[in-house]
Enzyme design. Structure first.
Site, PDB file in Angstrom:
ATOM      1  N   GLU A 112     -13.145  24.263  81.299  1.00 11.10           N
ATOM      2  CA  GLU A 112     -13.161  25.536  82.016  1.00 11.10           C
ATOM      3  C   GLU A 112     -11.865  25.688  82.800  1.00 11.10           C
ATOM      4  O   GLU A 112     -11.227  24.696  83.167  1.00 11.10           O
ATOM      5  CB  GLU A 112     -14.355  25.638  82.980  1.00 11.10           C
ATOM      6  CG  GLU A 112     -15.709  25.750  82.310  1.00 11.10           C
ATOM      7  CD  GLU A 112     -16.834  26.055  83.300  1.00 11.10           C
ATOM      8  OE1 GLU A 112     -16.552  26.555  84.414  1.00 11.10           O
ATOM      9  OE2 GLU A 112     -17.997  25.784  82.957  1.00 11.10           O
ATOM     10  N   LYS A 131     -24.164  26.766  76.884  1.00 14.21           N
ATOM     11  CA  LYS A 131     -24.127  27.350  78.225  1.00 14.21           C
ATOM     12  C   LYS A 131     -23.807  28.837  78.148  1.00 14.21           C
ATOM     13  O   LYS A 131     -23.093  29.288  77.242  1.00 14.21           O
ATOM     14  CB  LYS A 131     -23.104  26.632  79.106  1.00 14.21           C
ATOM     15  CG  LYS A 131     -21.698  26.531  78.536  1.00 14.21           C
ATOM     16  CD  LYS A 131     -20.833  25.622  79.411  1.00 14.21           C
ATOM     17  CE  LYS A 131     -19.466  25.399  78.805  1.00 14.21           C
ATOM     18  NZ  LYS A 131     -18.624  24.483  79.616  1.00 14.21           N
ATOM     19  N   ASP A 145     -11.431  22.231  84.880  1.00 13.86           N
ATOM     20  CA  ASP A 145     -12.506  21.272  84.641  1.00 13.86           C
ATOM     21  C   ASP A 145     -12.176  20.505  83.373  1.00 13.86           C
ATOM     22  O   ASP A 145     -11.915  21.108  82.321  1.00 13.86           O
ATOM     23  CB  ASP A 145     -13.850  21.971  84.496  1.00 13.86           C
ATOM     24  CG  ASP A 145     -14.374  22.500  85.823  1.00 13.86           C
ATOM     25  OD1 ASP A 145     -13.806  22.143  86.871  1.00 13.86           O
ATOM     26  OD2 ASP A 145     -15.354  23.271  85.804  1.00 13.86           O
ATOM     27  N   ARG A 158     -12.622  17.858  88.420  1.00 16.15           N
ATOM     28  CA  ARG A 158     -12.004  19.080  88.931  1.00 16.15           C
ATOM     29  C   ARG A 158     -10.570  18.749  89.345  1.00 16.15           C
ATOM     30  O   ARG A 158     -10.332  17.909  90.213  1.00 16.15           O
ATOM     31  CB  ARG A 158     -12.800  19.606  90.127  1.00 16.15           C
ATOM     32  CG  ARG A 158     -12.095  20.711  90.943  1.00 16.15           C
ATOM     33  CD  ARG A 158     -11.718  21.933  90.145  1.00 16.15           C
ATOM     34  NE  ARG A 158     -12.825  22.547  89.440  1.00 16.15           N
ATOM     35  CZ  ARG A 158     -13.671  23.434  89.998  1.00 16.15           C
ATOM     36  NH1 ARG A 158     -13.511  23.773  91.262  1.00 16.15           N
ATOM     37  NH2 ARG A 158     -14.638  23.949  89.284  1.00 16.15           N
ATOM     38  N   LYS A 217     -14.654  30.643  81.379  1.00 12.93           N
ATOM     39  CA  LYS A 217     -15.018  29.824  80.225  1.00 12.93           C
ATOM     40  C   LYS A 217     -14.195  30.188  78.992  1.00 12.93           C
ATOM     41  O   LYS A 217     -13.639  29.331  78.312  1.00 12.93           O
ATOM     42  CB  LYS A 217     -16.515  29.931  79.950  1.00 12.93           C
ATOM     43  CG  LYS A 217     -17.353  29.256  81.043  1.00 12.93           C
ATOM     44  CD  LYS A 217     -18.824  29.306  80.738  1.00 12.93           C
ATOM     45  CE  LYS A 217     -19.625  28.477  81.740  1.00 12.93           C
ATOM     46  NZ  LYS A 217     -19.510  28.962  83.121  1.00 12.93           N
ATOM     47  N   ARG A 251     -16.996  14.699  89.321  1.00 15.52           N
ATOM     48  CA  ARG A 251     -18.378  15.054  89.661  1.00 15.52           C
ATOM     49  C   ARG A 251     -19.280  14.348  88.649  1.00 15.52           C
ATOM     50  O   ARG A 251     -19.355  14.751  87.486  1.00 15.52           O
ATOM     51  CB  ARG A 251     -18.530  16.574  89.658  1.00 15.52           C
ATOM     52  CG  ARG A 251     -17.652  17.216  90.737  1.00 15.52           C
ATOM     53  CD  ARG A 251     -17.381  18.667  90.500  1.00 15.52           C
ATOM     54  NE  ARG A 251     -16.652  18.876  89.249  1.00 15.52           N
ATOM     55  CZ  ARG A 251     -16.376  20.070  88.750  1.00 15.52           C
ATOM     56  NH1 ARG A 251     -16.758  21.154  89.382  1.00 15.52           N
ATOM     57  NH2 ARG A 251     -15.711  20.191  87.616  1.00 15.52           N
ATOM     58  N   ASN A 273     -11.157  27.626  86.233  1.00 18.36           N
ATOM     59  CA  ASN A 273     -11.789  28.359  87.316  1.00 18.36           C
ATOM     60  C   ASN A 273     -10.736  29.067  88.166  1.00 18.36           C
ATOM     61  O   ASN A 273      -9.819  28.425  88.690  1.00 18.36           O
ATOM     62  CB  ASN A 273     -12.605  27.398  88.190  1.00 18.36           C
ATOM     63  CG  ASN A 273     -13.752  26.770  87.423  1.00 18.36           C
ATOM     64  OD1 ASN A 273     -14.818  27.335  87.316  1.00 18.36           O
ATOM     65  ND2 ASN A 273     -13.500  25.592  86.859  1.00 18.36           N
ATOM     66  N   ARG A 324     -25.404  17.170  83.859  1.00 22.50           N
ATOM     67  CA  ARG A 324     -24.487  18.033  84.594  1.00 22.50           C
ATOM     68  C   ARG A 324     -23.902  17.289  85.783  1.00 22.50           C
ATOM     69  O   ARG A 324     -24.631  16.695  86.577  1.00 22.50           O
ATOM     70  CB  ARG A 324     -25.207  19.293  85.069  1.00 22.50           C
ATOM     71  CG  ARG A 324     -25.763  20.144  83.943  1.00 22.50           C
ATOM     72  CD  ARG A 324     -26.639  21.264  84.476  1.00 22.50           C
ATOM     73  NE  ARG A 324     -27.783  20.739  85.214  1.00 22.50           N
ATOM     74  CZ  ARG A 324     -28.632  21.502  85.909  1.00 22.50           C
ATOM     75  NH1 ARG A 324     -28.456  22.804  85.955  1.00 22.50           N
ATOM     76  NH2 ARG A 324     -29.650  20.952  86.543  1.00 22.50           N
TER      77      ARG A 324
END
Length: 313
Positions: free
Chosen positions: A280, A159, A272, A209, A124, A224, A282, A232
Site C-alpha cells: 500500500e 481486501k 506498507d 510502515r 491500494k 506491525r 498511504n 493482520r
C-alpha cells in the site's frame, strides 16, 4: 509560521500515540502558531476558500491537553501551511474537501499533502504503477477471476479497496474454504471492486510502515506484527508495533519512491511493505511517528518539522 491542522475532533485523539498531536507539539515547541478546524469547517465564501478555525495551544498533561481560542474565519492562503490530517474513509465528503483544498491551492495556499495528488493516489491501487515492487496482485469485481487467481497461488488475501486499519481483510488458504462467500460478501455481489494478493508468509515478521517525508526516507520502520492466529498486523487489529532499522530491500523500495512521490506533492507518505514487497501507499493521514520515536533515537516529529520548514521557505 502559522499552521492550520484540518483534523478529526481533538477529543478523539489517542493522546499517547497520535502522530498529528506529535506534529502539533513539536511545531509549538519551535515557536510556530497552531490553528485547528475540522473538514466540515472548510468552505467557499465570497470567492475564497475559508476555514472557520480556532487558535490552538497544546498544554502539559492535565485534565485537558489542549486550549482553543475564539472561532475565526480565515482564508487558507494566509497560513504558512495547511495540513490535511483527517483520517479515512476516503468517502464523498473527503473528496469534496480535497476539491475545496485544490481551489485554495489555486489561490496560493500551501497544502500538505497536495489535494490533487491525494485524489490521484488510491492508497491500494496506486501500487499498480510499480509492478516490479509488488506481490502478485489482482483487482477485480468478478468471482471467477478471484477463483482463477486462487487456483494459481493457492494462498491469498482479499481486501476491499476502501478498507482501513485491516478492516475487511480475509485470508483464504489452499482449501479455498468460503472463497465464494467472502468475495460475494466483500464485493456486494459484484458491486464493489476488490484487491486480491498472494499471501506473504513474511507477515509473521511484520507489516512494515516506512515513512517518506519531504522526499527523504525515515531510516526506521514500524513492524506491525500479528498476534496469535491473526494475519493482520494493523495496530487497530491488535498488532504489536516494533520499530526496527530498514532492511536493504525496504531501503531500495523507499529510496526509489521517495523522490517520485515528493515531486507530485505527496510530502508525507506511509509505505506498507511485507517481506520487501510494496502492498500500500498511504497518503491521507500516515501515522507511526510516536512509536518509532519512542523506540529509537530518531525523532520523527522533528524530522517532519524541519522538512516542512524547508518546503514552505
Amino acid at each position: 509560521m502559522d499552521l492550520l491542522f484540518i483534523a478529526d475532533p481533538l477529543e478523539s485523539f489517542k493522546v499517547k500515540k497520535d502522530s498529528t498531536l506529535a506534529m502539533m507539539r513539536v511545531a509549538q515547541e519551535s515557536g510556530h502558531r497552531l490553528w485547528f478546524c475540522q473538514s466540515r469547517n472548510v468552505l467557499w465564501k465570497d470567492n475564497l476558500v475559508i476555514a472557520d478555525c480556532q487558535s490552538l495551544i497544546i498544554k502539559p498533561a492535565s485534565t485537558s491537553w489542549y486550549e482553543l481560542g475564539e472561532l475565526e474565519s480565515r482564508s487558507l492562503n494566509i497560513f504558512s501551511a495547511v495540513l490535511m490530517r483527517t483520517d479515512p474513509p476516503f468517502d464523498i465528503e473527503y473528496l469534496n474537501t480535497t476539491w475545496l483544498l485544490s481551489a485554495a491551492a489555486r489561490q496560493g495556499a500551501k497544502i500538505f499533502n497536495n489535494p490533487s495528488a491525494v485524489r490521484d493516489h488510491s492508497e491500494k491501487l496506486s501500487i499498480t504503477e510499480f509492478p516490479g515492487l509488488i506481490p502478485p496482485t489482482l483487482v477485480t469485481r468478478e468471482l471467477s477471476a478471484v477463483q482463477e487467481f486462487h487456483r494459481q497461488h493457492r494462498d491469498i488475501v482479499i481486501k476491499p479497496l476502501d478498507g482501513m486499519g485491516g478492516m475487511g481483510v480475509f485470508r483464504v488458504g489452499a482449501d479455498g474454504l468460503n472463497l465464494a462467500s467472502i468475495v460475494e460478501t466483500l464485493g456486494e455481489n459484484g458491486a464493489r471492486t476488490l484487491m486480491v494478493q498472494r499471501f506473504l508468509p513474511e507477515i509473521a515478521q511484520g507489516d512494515k510502515r516506512v515513512l517518506l517525508i519531504g522526499g527523504e526516507v525515515v531510516p526506521f520502520a514500524l513492524a506491525r506484527i500479528p498476534q496469535g492466529a491473526e494475519i493482520r498486523g494493523n495496530l487497530a487489529a491488535g498488532g504489536k508495533g516494533v520499530a526496527m532499522p530498514l532492511t536493504d530491500a525496504e531501503k531500495r523500495v523507499a529510496e526509489k519512491l521517495a523522490p517520485i512521490l515528493n515531486q507530485r506533492g505527496l510530502f508525507l507518505v506511509g509505505l506498507d511493505l511485507i517481506g520487501g514487497c510494496l502492498t500500500e501507499i498511504n497518503v491521507t493521514s500516515p501515522t507511526c511517528f510516536v512509536e518509532i520515536t519512542d523506540q529509537t533515537q530518531f525523532d520523527v516529529p522533528q524530522f517532519w518539522l524541519k522538512a516542512l520548514e524547508r518546503a514552505v521557505s
